[in-house]
Design an enzyme around this catalytic site. Structure first.
Site, PDB file in Angstrom:
ATOM      1  N   ARG A 109       7.780  -4.816 -47.613  1.00 22.82           N
ATOM      2  CA  ARG A 109       8.783  -4.016 -46.912  1.00 22.82           C
ATOM      3  C   ARG A 109       9.804  -3.479 -47.899  1.00 22.82           C
ATOM      4  O   ARG A 109       9.945  -3.970 -49.010  1.00 22.82           O
ATOM      5  CB  ARG A 109       9.451  -4.811 -45.793  1.00 22.82           C
ATOM      6  CG  ARG A 109      10.179  -6.048 -46.232  1.00 22.82           C
ATOM      7  CD  ARG A 109      10.446  -6.989 -45.061  1.00 22.82           C
ATOM      8  NE  ARG A 109      11.347  -6.415 -44.077  1.00 22.82           N
ATOM      9  CZ  ARG A 109      11.030  -6.254 -42.786  1.00 22.82           C
ATOM     10  NH1 ARG A 109       9.854  -6.604 -42.341  1.00 22.82           N
ATOM     11  NH2 ARG A 109      11.899  -5.759 -41.940  1.00 22.82           N
ATOM     12  N   GLU A 128       9.187  -1.786 -32.302  1.00 22.55           N
ATOM     13  CA  GLU A 128       9.661  -2.463 -31.105  1.00 22.55           C
ATOM     14  C   GLU A 128      10.937  -1.733 -30.681  1.00 22.55           C
ATOM     15  O   GLU A 128      11.855  -1.573 -31.489  1.00 22.55           O
ATOM     16  CB  GLU A 128       9.967  -3.938 -31.411  1.00 22.55           C
ATOM     17  CG  GLU A 128      10.405  -4.667 -30.164  1.00 22.55           C
ATOM     18  CD  GLU A 128      10.701  -6.154 -30.385  1.00 22.55           C
ATOM     19  OE1 GLU A 128      10.450  -6.671 -31.486  1.00 22.55           O
ATOM     20  OE2 GLU A 128      11.200  -6.769 -29.430  1.00 22.55           O
ATOM     21  N   LYS A 143      17.247  -5.227 -38.068  1.00 20.21           N
ATOM     22  CA  LYS A 143      17.801  -4.706 -36.819  1.00 20.21           C
ATOM     23  C   LYS A 143      18.877  -5.628 -36.275  1.00 20.21           C
ATOM     24  O   LYS A 143      19.861  -5.168 -35.728  1.00 20.21           O
ATOM     25  CB  LYS A 143      16.681  -4.523 -35.801  1.00 20.21           C
ATOM     26  CG  LYS A 143      16.033  -3.155 -35.915  1.00 20.21           C
ATOM     27  CD  LYS A 143      15.106  -2.909 -34.752  1.00 20.21           C
ATOM     28  CE  LYS A 143      13.684  -2.907 -35.243  1.00 20.21           C
ATOM     29  NZ  LYS A 143      12.702  -2.792 -34.186  1.00 20.21           N
TER      30      LYS A 143
HETATM   31  P1  ATP Z   1      13.579  -5.494 -38.473  1.00 24.37           P
HETATM   32  O1  ATP Z   1      13.254  -6.472 -39.551  1.00 24.37           O
HETATM   33  O2  ATP Z   1      14.557  -4.462 -38.894  1.00 24.37           O
HETATM   34  O3  ATP Z   1      13.935  -6.133 -37.161  1.00 24.37           O
HETATM   35  P2  ATP Z   1      10.960  -5.072 -37.435  1.00 24.37           P
HETATM   36  O4  ATP Z   1       9.815  -5.307 -38.335  1.00 24.37           O
HETATM   37  O5  ATP Z   1      11.215  -6.124 -36.445  1.00 24.37           O
HETATM   38  O6  ATP Z   1      12.238  -4.676 -38.272  1.00 24.37           O
HETATM   39  P3  ATP Z   1       9.608  -3.139 -35.857  1.00 24.37           P
HETATM   40  O7  ATP Z   1      10.165  -2.249 -34.830  1.00 24.37           O
HETATM   41  O8  ATP Z   1       8.712  -4.233 -35.422  1.00 24.37           O
HETATM   42  O9  ATP Z   1      10.828  -3.717 -36.658  1.00 24.37           O
HETATM   43  O10 ATP Z   1       8.933  -2.297 -37.007  1.00 24.37           O
HETATM   44  C1  ATP Z   1       7.995  -1.277 -36.798  1.00 24.37           C
HETATM   45  C2  ATP Z   1       7.170  -1.116 -38.034  1.00 24.37           C
HETATM   46  O11 ATP Z   1       7.999  -0.809 -39.149  1.00 24.37           O
HETATM   47  C3  ATP Z   1       6.459  -2.405 -38.366  1.00 24.37           C
HETATM   48  O12 ATP Z   1       5.129  -2.093 -38.737  1.00 24.37           O
HETATM   49  C4  ATP Z   1       7.222  -2.963 -39.522  1.00 24.37           C
HETATM   50  O13 ATP Z   1       6.404  -3.719 -40.362  1.00 24.37           O
HETATM   51  C5  ATP Z   1       7.758  -1.706 -40.206  1.00 24.37           C
HETATM   52  N1  ATP Z   1       8.991  -2.004 -40.922  1.00 24.37           N
HETATM   53  C6  ATP Z   1      10.118  -2.564 -40.436  1.00 24.37           C
HETATM   54  N2  ATP Z   1      11.031  -2.751 -41.406  1.00 24.37           N
HETATM   55  C7  ATP Z   1      10.472  -2.286 -42.552  1.00 24.37           C
HETATM   56  C8  ATP Z   1      10.905  -2.196 -43.913  1.00 24.37           C
HETATM   57  N3  ATP Z   1      12.110  -2.619 -44.292  1.00 24.37           N
HETATM   58  N4  ATP Z   1      10.055  -1.651 -44.810  1.00 24.37           N
HETATM   59  C9  ATP Z   1       8.853  -1.209 -44.437  1.00 24.37           C
HETATM   60  N5  ATP Z   1       8.382  -1.263 -43.183  1.00 24.37           N
HETATM   61  C10 ATP Z   1       9.167  -1.801 -42.243  1.00 24.37           C
HETATM   62 MG    MG Z   2       8.681  -6.437 -35.677  1.00 28.97          MG
END
Ligand code: ATP
Ligand code: MG
Length: 561
Positions: free
Chosen positions: A263, A37, A273
């Site tokens: 994760r 995102e 984020k």
């Molecule tokens: P955050 O928790 O930092 O806001 P998010 O999941 O909202 O992260 P996205 O931009 O939606 O951020 O993530 C893109 C991809 O990266 C998704 O498939 C998500 O599952 C993966 N991802 C995000 N954080 C992690 C993590 N700590 N470990 C592994 N994969 C991750």
């Molecule tokens: Mg997300």
């Protein structure tokens, strides 16, 4: 499979894909995607997902898309899109021409929603957000059906159009899937699929005032792109039933499946984020690419190599149970890479002047120095020597204990690649008593660092010639948080910010060969650690180096004190 891939530990997703291929379930085709995102910069957790998704595609001869999951108009920005592209490329992956935006599917998604309404499987709900929450029930109590749940198809179609055309206000109504308000899985209790947001979108502008929700958008975007394995993190496990429900109830061009992995959590940092945005907005760091940030752009500026990050992601593997990895594991991946590949150089961070009394006033000479002690193929360079040099302040002690193997009055040490010197006299500032200069003598017979009479010295010091050295700024970085798990539970992670996470030294001297260095070149400064020419502030006339890492992991020792 090439040799270096064989050493990568296997994981459950690889097994699933191999079986799918063997059983002919996916037409011999593997297609994954990385779906960020664009509401912030990518961090090391995302690297795990990038390496996994692109890695699986590479390994199975498939494809991986880059898809911006941009359904939230308020939080997304073009700056983030640009940074995400840059970071994925830097990490070493290529999505070729397969760059997509969920917002490009808004028309199709709208049609899918209309299709659900026509099938009697979606309805416009006029309850307020507050009421919807109340009606939803809890983990132990079933939800209640909305009084608007049985609106006719025609009424729903008309109202959905009213939503789309801006005739209804935010919060006045939403479109919901009609599934099961008594489902034990709360995600299945008539989830919202569209909401009104009268905000411009970074790509579609003012064209839409209704936006699809993540759960609806994600599975259908996967289907539109013919994704075979939609890999996401564990918190979406309970959403899988909904993922399948949308796919099963709509005529989609393909049948993707969702798989979840744990994760990455890393000690001494935060990987959310929301928390990273706070650090930037409240200026606890200088920006998203501050060298203390766990973002890919921060790690890069800190001096991390993409290869080290990929190596780290291989080592930690992919599992189904939550993992917390010590940040030392990441640092060790980098240390191994830099130890092998970073050329050596000499730099003095806190200079102490040394005058070699028996060396000619105007004399100078060039000494040969190997660029890497174990790799002759990395060549050598000339290091100029002269009568006035600088050593590190803490390489001298006036009243030195026996075990202090560096310089002290009357003691002899080796200057790396140069000569043995002996300290004759200590000169102090008359007022402050501070040591300002050492007077030493050198032994001309020890050129290159060995005595012909076989006498040994215990210490070898690095040094820089005054006349030739380049004055530099050196930024010593350390961990951003003092706690292993900052802000876990009720705490605020910002209560654990390390007040000493950066120290700026402005009088450092580096050897003149670094004049030709370029931004992002990495070095081992002998005896000090690994340093990188700062990506943003590099100027060959006024160099700026960031400390990437110390030579060994000293943190463990320090924090145990
Ligand atoms: P955050 O928790 O930092 O806001 P998010 O999941 O909202 O992260 P996205 O931009 O939606 O951020 O993530 C893109 C991809 O990266 C998704 O498939 C998500 O599952 C993966 N991802 C995000 N954080 C992690 C993590 N700590 N470990 C592994 N994969 C991750
Ligand atoms: Mg997300």
């Amino acid at each position: 499979m090439s040799e270096n891939e064989i050493s990568v530990p296997s994981n459950f997703i690889r097994k699933i894909i191999s079986e799918d291929l063997q059983q002919n379930r996916i037409e011999g085709r593997v297609h994954t995607r990385f779906p960020p995102e664009p509401n912030g910069y990518l961090h090391i957790g995302h690297a795990k997902s990038i390496c996994l998704n692109f890695g699986l595609a590479q390994e199975f001869g498939g494809l991986c898309n880059l898809r911006f999951d941009d359904t939230n108009p308020e939080k997304e920005e073009t700056e983030y899109v640009e940074s995400i592209r840059q970071d994925v490329r830097w990490l070493g992956f290529d999505w070729e021409d397969r760059e997509y935006f969920a917002s490009d599917y808004f028309d199709q998604l709208y049609q899918y929603a209309v299709d659900l309404i026509k099938q009697g499987k979606a309805y416009v709900d006029s309850l307020s957000a507050e009421e919807i929450r109340e009606y939803r029930g809890t983990l132990t109590e079933p939800g209640r059906e909305s009084p608007w749940r049985d609106r006719s198809v025609d009424e729903n179609l008309a109202l959905f159009e009213d939503m789309r055309d801006g005739r209804l206000e935010e919060g006045q109504s939403v479109l919901r899937a009609k599934i099961d308000m008594a489902s034990p899985n709360i995600n299945m209790r008539d989830p919202i699929i569209y909401r009104i947001r009268k905000a411009p979108h970074h790509r579609s502008g003012d064209r839409w005032c209704i936006y699809p929700m993540y759960d609806f958008t994600h599975c259908l975007s996967d289907a539109i792109e013919h994704i075979t394995h939609s890999v996401c993190t564990l918190e979406f496990e309970d959403h899988r039933a909904l993922y399948d429900w949308f796919i099963d109830n709509l005529e989609t061009p393909s049948r993707p499946r969702q798989y979840e992995f744990a994760r990455l959590n890393l000690s001494y940092t935060v990987l959310s984020k929301r928390k990273l945005i706070e650090l930037v907005k409240e200026a606890h760091v200088s920006g998203w690419d501050d060298p203390r940030m766990p973002t890919l752009s921060g790690l890069r500026r800190r001096g991390f190599t993409a290869a080290a990050i990929r190596d780290f992601c291989d080592r930690i593997g992919v599992t189904k149970s939550d993992t917390r990895i010590d940040i030392g594991v990441l640092e060790n991946s980098l240390r191994e890479d830099l130890d092998k590949n970073a050329p050596r150089a000499m730099a003095v961070l806190r200079p102490l002047k040394v005058v070699i009394e028996n060396y000619p006033e105007d004399g100078e000479e060039e000494l040969e120095a190997a660029n890497h002690p174990q790799k002759p193929e990395m060549g050598s360079r000339k290091v100029p020597f002269s009568r006035v040099i600088y050593i590190e302040q803490d390489d001298f002690m006036e009243e030195a204990p026996k075990k202090f193997f560096r310089l002290a009055p009357g003691r002899e040490v080796r200057l790396r690649y140069a000569y043995f010197i002996t300290c004759q006299e200590v000169i102090k500032d008359e007022e402050t008593g501070e040591i300002v200069e050492l007077r030493c003598r050198y032994d001309p017979a020890t050129r290159g660092g060995n005595a012909p009479d076989g006498r040994k010295v215990k210490g070898t010091l690095h040094w820089v010639s005054e006349r030739h050295g380049i004055k530099s700024e050196v930024r010593l970085y350390d961990r951003l948080f003092t706690a292993a798990h900052p802000g876990q539970g009720d705490g605020d992670s910002k209560d654990f910010l390390n007040p000493a996470s950066v120290e700026i030294l402005r009088d450092a001297l580096v050897e003149p060969s670094l004049k030709t260095a370029q931004a992002e070149d990495r070095f081992q400064f002998e005896r000090l650690g690994y340093f990188v020419a700062d990506k943003n502030d590099w100027d060959p006339l006024r160099p700026v180096f960031n400390r990437t890492l110390t030579l060994r992991d000293t943190w463990g020792k320090v924090s145990k004190k």
